[in-house]
Each structure stands twice: as C-alpha cells, then as structure tokens.
Motif scaffolding. Sequence first.
Motif, PDB file in Angstrom:
ATOM      1  N   LEU A 296       0.690  -1.074   0.049  1.00 37.65           N
ATOM      2  CA  LEU A 296       0.094   0.082   0.069  1.00 37.65           C
ATOM      3  C   LEU A 296       0.826   1.091   0.204  1.00 37.65           C
ATOM      4  O   LEU A 296       0.578   2.249  -0.682  1.00 37.65           O
ATOM      5  CB  LEU A 296      -0.908   0.135   1.116  1.00 37.65           C
ATOM      6  CG  LEU A 296      -1.977   1.222   1.607  1.00 37.65           C
ATOM      7  CD1 LEU A 296      -2.737   1.560   0.249  1.00 37.65           C
ATOM      8  CD2 LEU A 296      -2.593   1.214   2.699  1.00 37.65           C
ATOM      9  N   GLN A 297       1.804   1.262   0.875  1.00 36.76           N
ATOM     10  CA  GLN A 297       2.598   2.448   0.728  1.00 36.76           C
ATOM     11  C   GLN A 297       3.469   2.568  -0.369  1.00 36.76           C
ATOM     12  O   GLN A 297       3.891   3.711  -0.492  1.00 36.76           O
ATOM     13  CB  GLN A 297       3.703   2.151   2.136  1.00 36.76           C
ATOM     14  CG  GLN A 297       2.859   2.456   3.515  1.00 36.76           C
ATOM     15  CD  GLN A 297       3.940   2.108   4.452  1.00 36.76           C
ATOM     16  OE1 GLN A 297       4.886   1.085   4.368  1.00 36.76           O
ATOM     17  NE2 GLN A 297       3.903   2.842   5.794  1.00 36.76           N
ATOM     18  N   ALA A 298       3.982   1.562  -0.951  1.00 40.73           N
ATOM     19  CA  ALA A 298       4.676   1.715  -2.302  1.00 40.73           C
ATOM     20  C   ALA A 298       3.807   1.947  -3.329  1.00 40.73           C
ATOM     21  O   ALA A 298       4.096   2.371  -4.559  1.00 40.73           O
ATOM     22  CB  ALA A 298       5.182   0.411  -2.514  1.00 40.73           C
ATOM     23  N   GLY A 299       2.277   2.289  -3.123  1.00 39.47           N
ATOM     24  CA  GLY A 299       1.485   2.844  -4.171  1.00 39.47           C
ATOM     25  C   GLY A 299       1.081   1.561  -5.118  1.00 39.47           C
ATOM     26  O   GLY A 299       0.619   1.894  -6.559  1.00 39.47           O
ATOM     27  N   ARG A 300       1.102   0.467  -4.735  1.00 40.88           N
ATOM     28  CA  ARG A 300       0.669  -1.018  -5.581  1.00 40.88           C
ATOM     29  C   ARG A 300      -0.959  -0.821  -5.797  1.00 40.88           C
ATOM     30  O   ARG A 300      -1.454  -0.982  -6.907  1.00 40.88           O
ATOM     31  CB  ARG A 300       0.989  -2.311  -4.960  1.00 40.88           C
ATOM     32  CG  ARG A 300       0.433  -3.461  -5.456  1.00 40.88           C
ATOM     33  CD  ARG A 300       1.228  -3.754  -6.845  1.00 40.88           C
ATOM     34  NE  ARG A 300       0.753  -4.950  -7.475  1.00 40.88           N
ATOM     35  CZ  ARG A 300       1.328  -5.951  -7.144  1.00 40.88           C
ATOM     36  NH1 ARG A 300       2.359  -6.195  -6.255  1.00 40.88           N
ATOM     37  NH2 ARG A 300       0.901  -7.236  -7.550  1.00 40.88           N
ATOM     38  N   PHE A 301      -1.386  -0.279  -4.817  1.00 44.78           N
ATOM     39  CA  PHE A 301      -3.061   0.010  -4.610  1.00 44.78           C
ATOM     40  C   PHE A 301      -3.318   1.275  -3.898  1.00 44.78           C
ATOM     41  O   PHE A 301      -2.543   1.683  -3.216  1.00 44.78           O
ATOM     42  CB  PHE A 301      -3.713  -1.148  -4.614  1.00 44.78           C
ATOM     43  CG  PHE A 301      -3.019  -2.101  -3.475  1.00 44.78           C
ATOM     44  CD1 PHE A 301      -2.616  -3.382  -3.822  1.00 44.78           C
ATOM     45  CD2 PHE A 301      -3.334  -1.595  -2.342  1.00 44.78           C
ATOM     46  CE1 PHE A 301      -1.878  -4.024  -3.025  1.00 44.78           C
ATOM     47  CE2 PHE A 301      -2.662  -2.721  -1.215  1.00 44.78           C
ATOM     48  CZ  PHE A 301      -1.994  -3.758  -1.602  1.00 44.78           C
ATOM     49  N   ASP A 302      -4.534   1.619  -4.090  1.00 47.90           N
ATOM     50  CA  ASP A 302      -5.198   2.710  -3.489  1.00 47.90           C
ATOM     51  C   ASP A 302      -5.419   2.362  -1.950  1.00 47.90           C
ATOM     52  O   ASP A 302      -5.395   3.132  -1.034  1.00 47.90           O
ATOM     53  CB  ASP A 302      -6.160   3.511  -4.128  1.00 47.90           C
ATOM     54  CG  ASP A 302      -5.865   4.010  -5.535  1.00 47.90           C
ATOM     55  OD1 ASP A 302      -4.644   4.462  -5.703  1.00 47.90           O
ATOM     56  OD2 ASP A 302      -6.752   3.758  -6.285  1.00 47.90           O
ATOM     57  N   LEU A 303      -6.172   1.284  -1.906  1.00 42.66           N
ATOM     58  CA  LEU A 303      -6.799   0.780  -0.419  1.00 42.66           C
ATOM     59  C   LEU A 303      -6.380  -0.548  -0.260  1.00 42.66           C
ATOM     60  O   LEU A 303      -6.047  -1.420  -1.327  1.00 42.66           O
ATOM     61  CB  LEU A 303      -8.230   0.894  -0.644  1.00 42.66           C
ATOM     62  CG  LEU A 303      -8.915   2.177  -0.936  1.00 42.66           C
ATOM     63  CD1 LEU A 303     -10.464   2.035  -1.045  1.00 42.66           C
ATOM     64  CD2 LEU A 303      -8.516   3.208   0.038  1.00 42.66           C
ATOM     65  N   LEU A 304      -6.133  -0.945   0.855  1.00 45.82           N
ATOM     66  CA  LEU A 304      -5.753  -2.339   1.444  1.00 45.82           C
ATOM     67  C   LEU A 304      -6.997  -2.571   2.403  1.00 45.82           C
ATOM     68  O   LEU A 304      -7.289  -2.079   3.280  1.00 45.82           O
ATOM     69  CB  LEU A 304      -4.525  -2.009   2.181  1.00 45.82           C
ATOM     70  CG  LEU A 304      -4.275  -3.311   3.040  1.00 45.82           C
ATOM     71  CD1 LEU A 304      -3.671  -4.706   2.061  1.00 45.82           C
ATOM     72  CD2 LEU A 304      -2.873  -3.040   3.916  1.00 45.82           C
ATOM     73  N   ILE A 305      -7.494  -3.915   2.131  1.00 45.53           N
ATOM     74  CA  ILE A 305      -8.355  -4.425   2.841  1.00 45.53           C
ATOM     75  C   ILE A 305      -7.686  -5.508   3.891  1.00 45.53           C
ATOM     76  O   ILE A 305      -7.179  -6.656   3.322  1.00 45.53           O
ATOM     77  CB  ILE A 305      -9.534  -4.758   2.394  1.00 45.53           C
ATOM     78  CG1 ILE A 305     -10.314  -3.890   1.467  1.00 45.53           C
ATOM     79  CG2 ILE A 305     -10.756  -5.365   3.336  1.00 45.53           C
ATOM     80  CD1 ILE A 305     -11.555  -4.075   0.640  1.00 45.53           C
ATOM     81  N   SER A 306      -7.445  -5.362   5.042  1.00 42.92           N
ATOM     82  CA  SER A 306      -6.989  -6.331   5.885  1.00 42.92           C
ATOM     83  C   SER A 306      -7.282  -6.551   7.365  1.00 42.92           C
ATOM     84  O   SER A 306      -8.221  -5.832   7.794  1.00 42.92           O
ATOM     85  CB  SER A 306      -5.341  -5.896   5.820  1.00 42.92           C
ATOM     86  OG  SER A 306      -4.466  -6.871   6.759  1.00 42.92           O
ATOM     87  N   ASP A 307      -6.954  -7.666   8.064  1.00 45.59           N
ATOM     88  CA  ASP A 307      -7.387  -7.557   9.370  1.00 45.59           C
ATOM     89  C   ASP A 307      -6.604  -7.361  10.186  1.00 45.59           C
ATOM     90  O   ASP A 307      -6.325  -7.774  11.283  1.00 45.59           O
ATOM     91  CB  ASP A 307      -7.782  -9.154   9.562  1.00 45.59           C
ATOM     92  CG  ASP A 307      -6.590 -10.232   9.384  1.00 45.59           C
ATOM     93  OD1 ASP A 307      -5.455  -9.629   8.907  1.00 45.59           O
ATOM     94  OD2 ASP A 307      -6.472 -11.255   9.630  1.00 45.59           O
TER      95      ASP A 307
END
Length: 249
Positions: free
Chosen positions: A159-170
């Motif tokens: 996420l921090q590297a900009g691979r995607f805009d949002l991360l859905i995680s637990d």
Amino acid sequence: MRGWWVLLALWCRFASAEPVLNIYADAYAPFIQVSKEGLSGPYVDAFARLAQQQDIKIHFQAKPMRRLLKIVTTEPNSCGLAVHFSAENAETLRYVARIAPITLAVYARQGTVKPLSNIEALRNYRIGAIDVAELRELLDNAAIRYELLPKAGQGIAMLQAGRFDLLISDVLPELVSAPAQGKPVQRVMVLARVERWLACHPQLPPSTVKRLRAALTLGVFDDAMADIWQRYGLSSVYNGVRREWILIP
C-alpha cells in the motif's frame, strides 16, 4: 507370570495413550510469530496452556496457510490454529472452536482518501485484499474489483509503495506501524467483523473435540491468559476483546 502382567499393563497404557496433536499455524504478527526457534506469540502460548489444562499433548509447526489447509484435511490428529472460516472448506475441515475476533478494515495512505461510509464507495479505487473467504464473498457480491494478496503480511508495504489505493486487511488499527521510509497508514472504514478458528481434521476423535471446545470457550482470551498478553505488550488488545467480543453459542 508377574513379569507378563507388568508387560501387559505397560502395553495397555501405551496402546491407550492419546497421540500428539499436531498444530499448524502461519505467521500472523504480532499474534503468531515464526522464527528459527519455532512459533511464539500470545495465540501460541495461550493455546498451549489451554491444551495442557485439558491434558492434550500438542506439537506446533509453522506452515503457510494454503499448505496448512491441505495438510489438515489429510493428516489425522492435526489442526490449524487461527484459520479463517470458509463454507467451502467446511466440507473437508472441522471448525472446532473460535479463537479470536478480527476486524476487516480498509486502509489508505494518510491524506490520500477521505473516510468511506459503505462498500459501494470502494468502486473507484484500486484495491488490494487479503485472501479471506468471507471478504471475497463480500466484495464479489458487491461487484467490487480487487487484487488478492499472495502474502497478507506484505499488505502495508505494498500500500505504501502505491501498488493500490486501498488495502483491506485484518490488521488491527492500533497495531499498524508504518516503516520510517513509508507514508503513514490510516483506517478509512471498518468493513466487517469476523473470526479466526481452530480447524481440525474431520475425523478428530470426539473426546478430543469436546476437550478442545471446553478449553476454548473464550478462545485465546480466557480469564487466566492476561499474563501472556501482558508479556507480549498486548494487554490493550486482550482487554478490548474481553470487553467487546461475544461468542455465539
């Protein structure tokens, strides 16, 4: 003659001895940590203590989640610790007891996304999601496009590297710590609350299942586990779960 009786008694003792239960687990920091020394963390230590109280002999082994699930479906006297529930896997695994609650939340790099109010708001973003059946079902039903993460532990860095805009995680919000070189991460929405389980081989002896369920009435958050969570500096997590988590009978 006396010697024969002694040998018979010893044979009966070993014949009736319960085999060691192999417990497999994947890394899930900070709750389950994998190192050269083996498995550690509050989930591991608490489960070991609860099993000991029920006279269940266990042996921990670290395995990646997908490999873990395959092993448990075929190996008698085996269980997976902290497994996500899946209706599909319920055909080949026995979900014995709930271990802990988890929060599936949506994260973004700080300042890049405003707080979101519903799942429909995810449509306009590139999304990375951990591979959890319950999450896949939610996103698929809402026709939300996403990229499954091969390794959940890499989500924050990606996420921090900009691979995607949002991360859905637990990953629990209070446990998200961004590396110094990365942009801080913030939670923008709670999507769902689900649970992790102890999942075992379908033919696990009923007596063992009964004792495991008795031991895990409160998962790894039993009344007498506070010292374990404190030792790992996670008393706030323990106390929070104790306040809010209600197990469904």
